[in-house]
Design a protein around this motif. Structure first.
Motif, short mmCIF file in Angstrom:
data_model
loop_
_atom_site.label_atom_id
_atom_site.label_comp_id
_atom_site.label_asym_id
_atom_site.label_seq_id
_atom_site.Cartn_x
_atom_site.Cartn_y
_atom_site.Cartn_z
N MET A 258 66.95 92.13 44.69
CA MET A 258 67.72 91.34 43.96
C MET A 258 67.92 89.77 43.61
SD MET A 258 69.96 94.08 45.22
CE MET A 258 69.14 94.60 46.93
N ALA A 259 67.91 90.19 41.58
CA ALA A 259 67.74 89.17 41.09
C ALA A 259 69.49 88.37 40.81
CB ALA A 259 67.20 89.61 39.83
N GLN A 260 69.34 87.67 40.39
CA GLN A 260 70.93 86.47 40.80
C GLN A 260 71.18 86.52 38.84
OE1 GLN A 260 72.75 83.81 43.23
NE2 GLN A 260 72.59 82.51 41.32
N ALA B 249 66.68 86.69 45.84
CA ALA B 249 68.23 85.17 45.54
C ALA B 249 69.26 86.11 45.07
CB ALA B 249 67.18 84.33 44.46
N GLY B 250 69.17 87.16 44.44
CA GLY B 250 70.43 87.69 44.40
C GLY B 250 71.19 88.47 45.48
N LYS B 251 72.59 88.51 45.43
CA LYS B 251 73.64 88.54 46.16
C LYS B 251 73.13 89.82 46.31
CE LYS B 251 78.55 89.44 47.04
NZ LYS B 251 78.47 89.87 48.34
N GLY C 144 67.14 89.76 53.87
CA GLY C 144 66.09 88.43 53.47
C GLY C 144 65.87 87.53 52.01
N ARG C 145 65.95 86.37 52.33
CA ARG C 145 65.03 86.15 50.63
C ARG C 145 63.43 85.81 51.21
NH1 ARG C 145 68.32 81.72 47.24
NH2 ARG C 145 70.32 82.45 47.21
N ASN C 146 63.04 86.36 50.34
CA ASN C 146 61.24 85.30 50.51
C ASN C 146 60.74 85.71 51.28
OD1 ASN C 146 62.99 82.57 50.21
ND2 ASN C 146 61.96 82.66 48.72
N ALA C 147 61.00 87.59 51.24
CA ALA C 147 59.41 88.63 52.15
C ALA C 147 58.08 88.20 52.14
CB ALA C 147 59.87 89.89 51.61
N PRO C 148 57.82 88.38 53.15
CA PRO C 148 56.40 87.91 53.08
C PRO C 148 55.26 89.00 52.28
CG PRO C 148 56.81 87.29 55.45
CD PRO C 148 58.22 88.15 54.72
#
Length: 212
Positions: free
Chosen positions: A193-195, A50-52, A176-180
């Motif tokens: 990446m952690a926000q 979820a992080g940038k 991209g977020r939410n990789a399977p």
């Protein structure tokens, strides 16, 4: 020199000696570990979370590859509706970099699932050809492909099949977020990446040179 000063000097010398001994042990262990690492292969790399910074990290790897004389293809699945600073940079290396924003913006802006799927398929066919090409590209970056997979715009099984069939020395970077989970399992390197903090939450808008 006073007795206190002598004691302080002796303590400092002892501290330095312990530090040097520890660093020598770490150096020896590190040298042993590096000597055992002798495999060279193309990597499947996933930047998620979820992080940038997912795309930023991938483009940084592309710049590093350019510095080594490698050829890089960068295909963007979502971005494309706006001009970015990175495109200006990569356009300066036409013999080494293909930079193609092939998206039409975020799905909540397009609001047309059928068109989104068609655009995603078009971009995927281009990047699939780059991944499977045995000669032209050393690194292929599939920016925001995880978003496409999350919305089921492409079959995950097809993507996994293609990346598994890549030539031996080719690196593939997927962001991209939410990789399977299946993609994470197949990858050689995964970074999440952690926000912790983001200026957007404080009312700061996206700014040139930082977000685009």
């Amino acid at each position: 020199m006073t007795e206190q000063t002598q004691d302080e000097a002796a303590q400092e010398a002892e501290k330095n000696a312990r530090h040097n001994a520890r660093m020598k042990a770490i150096q020896a262990a590190r040298a042993k570990m590096m000597a055992e690492k002798n495999i060279e292969k193309g990597l499947l790399i996933v930047h998620t979370g979820a992080g940038k910074g997912k795309t930023t990290a991938a483009l940084g790897m592309a710049i590093r590859a350019i510095g080594h004389g490698h050829r890089v293809s960068i295909i963007q699945f979502i971005k494309g509706a706006m001009t970015t600073g990175e495109k200006v940079v990569f356009d300066a290396f036409p013999d080494q970099v293909e930079f193609r924003p092939m998206g039409e913006g975020f799905t909540w802006d397009t609001q047309d699932r059928a068109r989104d799927i068609a655009v995603a398929r078009q971009a995927w066919e281009v990047i699939k050809a780059r991944i499977l090409d045995p000669d032209d590209w050393d690194m292929v970056v599939a920016d925001e492909l995880n978003i496409i997979l999350r919305y089921d715009y492409l079959p995950l099984a097809e993507v996994l099949e293609v990346v598994a069939a890549r030539p031996e020395g080719k690196h593939v970077v997927i962001t991209g977020r939410n990789a399977p989970e299946a993609l994470i399992e197949a990858a050689d390197l995964v970074t999440e990446m952690a926000q912790v903090k983001h200026p957007f939450r404080a009312g700061v808008k996206a700014q040139a040179g930082i977000e685009f």
